[in-house]
Design an enzyme around this catalytic site. Sequence first.
Site, PDB file in Angstrom:
ATOM      1  N   TYR A   1     -82.169 -45.778  -6.331  1.00 36.42           N
ATOM      2  CA  TYR A   1     -81.742 -45.024  -7.411  1.00 36.42           C
ATOM      3  C   TYR A   1     -82.677 -43.955  -7.617  1.00 36.42           C
ATOM      4  CZ  TYR A   1     -79.111 -44.293 -11.799  1.00 36.42           C
ATOM      5  OH  TYR A   1     -78.282 -43.909 -13.087  1.00 36.42           O
TER       6      TYR A   1
ATOM      7  N   LYS B   1     -82.463 -40.755 -15.824  1.00 35.31           N
ATOM      8  CA  LYS B   1     -82.114 -41.751 -16.868  1.00 35.31           C
ATOM      9  C   LYS B   1     -83.333 -42.114 -17.940  1.00 35.31           C
ATOM     10  CE  LYS B   1     -77.729 -41.802 -15.609  1.00 35.31           C
ATOM     11  NZ  LYS B   1     -76.910 -41.219 -16.327  1.00 35.31           N
TER      12      LYS B   1
END
Length: 256
Positions: free
Chosen positions: A156, A163
């Site tokens: 990720y 995020k």
Amino acid sequence: MGLLQGKKALIFGVANDKSIAWAIAEAFRKEGAELALTYANEMVAKRVMPLAESVGAEVVLPCNVQSDADIKAVFEAIGTRWGGLDILIHSVAFANKEELKGSFLNTSREGFALALDISAYSFIALAKEASPLMQGRDGAMLAMTYYGGQKVFPNYNVMGVAKAALEASVRYLAEAVGPDGIRVNAISAGPLKTLAAAGVGGFNQIAGHVAEKAPLRRNITQEDVAGAATYLCSDLARGVTGEIHFVDSGYNIIGL
Ligand code: 1JT
């Protein structure tokens, strides 16, 4: 009467009929909202146009969220057409594919700037333009995030940092616009088969793990996210702001 009867909602991030933003558009329409949609580029235009038509979207415009001019044009159109806005949905993210695999150490300066610009800064830019249109009408803004912004997940990488920035921006924005009665929240969705997920190696493995370990023992659907989005953008959530609301079959509560 619908939960969103008469509310005007502007939605960023429809790419196709698997998009989270599309499930939200359909759910909002069902609850009586009027819709405006934007799409990222001409590549997705031919898919988005028929979808927009099927929900009677009143404004459909291209918007590259990296462009201040594009953003300005969208909000000018909303101001002209509606004279105000009740709901803003941000369902937009991007990172270079090469940086969503392997070591996080291979994150480039350019890749970092790109991922954070499109995935986090853009929410601030949209909120700035939306807030004048939301004066005196209990507005709601909502962004989409992922647990990789709070905990480390393989691959990720830079999206996790983006995020994290997006989630912190939700809190700072909530404080900035709260005095105007505007609420700002995010939904942290479990893994979903969308266009974004399609490019991610090992995605099926991640989804399989969640289905095995999460309290509900299943993966979530786009409709699960849309249900929570409807609540968060409705007056039922009038006391809720600055929140990161998990829609993940409960996966995030598990320690081991
Ligand atoms: C982007 C992509 C943002 C995929 C995304 C995303 N937010 C969640 N996903 C799905 C995903 C991806 C990985 C993952 C778990 C979920 C791709 C395009 C750029 C924006 O790993 C644990 C890598």
